[in-house]
Scaffold this motif. Sequence first.
Motif, PDB file in Angstrom:
ATOM      1  N   GLU A  64       0.834  -1.193   0.000  1.00 51.22           N
ATOM      2  CA  GLU A  64       0.000   0.000   0.000  1.00 51.22           C
ATOM      3  C   GLU A  64       0.872   1.248   0.000  1.00 51.22           C
ATOM      4  O   GLU A  64       1.933   1.270   0.618  1.00 51.22           O
ATOM      5  CB  GLU A  64      -0.902   0.012   1.229  1.00 51.22           C
ATOM      6  N   ILE A 116      -1.071  -0.954  -4.381  1.00 52.85           N
ATOM      7  CA  ILE A 116      -2.272  -0.142  -4.144  1.00 52.85           C
ATOM      8  C   ILE A 116      -1.829   1.294  -3.888  1.00 52.85           C
ATOM      9  O   ILE A 116      -1.074   1.552  -2.941  1.00 52.85           O
ATOM     10  CB  ILE A 116      -3.084  -0.694  -2.951  1.00 52.85           C
ATOM     11  N   ALA A 122      -5.564  -0.158  -7.658  1.00 57.42           N
ATOM     12  CA  ALA A 122      -4.558  -1.212  -7.586  1.00 57.42           C
ATOM     13  C   ALA A 122      -4.099  -1.633  -8.985  1.00 57.42           C
ATOM     14  O   ALA A 122      -4.816  -1.461  -9.969  1.00 57.42           O
ATOM     15  CB  ALA A 122      -5.116  -2.417  -6.838  1.00 57.42           C
ATOM     16  N   THR A 154      -9.290  -4.485  -5.394  1.00 49.15           N
ATOM     17  CA  THR A 154      -8.076  -5.030  -4.775  1.00 49.15           C
ATOM     18  C   THR A 154      -8.239  -6.428  -4.178  1.00 49.15           C
ATOM     19  O   THR A 154      -7.424  -6.851  -3.394  1.00 49.15           O
ATOM     20  CB  THR A 154      -7.570  -4.083  -3.667  1.00 49.15           C
TER      21      THR A 154
END
Length: 189
Positions: A64, A116, A122, A154
């Motif tokens: 992330e 992401i 994503a 995602t």
Amino acid sequence: MNRLLLLLSLCVLGACALPGAAPSVTQHDLGGPFPADLKSAVPLRAIHVQAQPTVAGVAMLYREAAQPTRRASYAYNRWAATPASMVEAALVRKFGLEGTARCRLQLSLAEFIIDIDAAGKARALLSADASLYRDNTLLQAQRSFDISVPLAETSPGNGALALRSAVERLAGDSAAWMAGDAGRGCRPG
């Protein structure tokens, strides 16, 4: 009688404290067989795919933007096999092998992850370094592939589908690379 009542009460309370059944683990692969639809301009005896340690296991990884140095894995989701073995099997199927050929395609898989961004969008990332060998001699043919495929969402399942698409692109890009100057030392004649 009181002892029996106390013992039964403890058993009932103990049963309430027992953890429930653990969620089952979902295994993902790259989906059905890859079609044998690419004829390589270079006849290949073998295709070998190795993985860097960060992608050598069966965990489905994501990263992330909020924590760009942290790799995390989707809980209760795993690959059915290592990414390297799945990519190798897909490429062998796509290209086919010729037992009398003298050349080998060697790939080192560096990334196989869902990335992401800060907005929650994503993409699947596949990075690999390719080398072409004739017999056991490295030809002056090396290339890096960095492939990115956007995901609709995602989820691990969508990640697996996007990584399948990335492997399809890797096959096409590899075929084009070997059809050029890179494969000259492997072509018959």
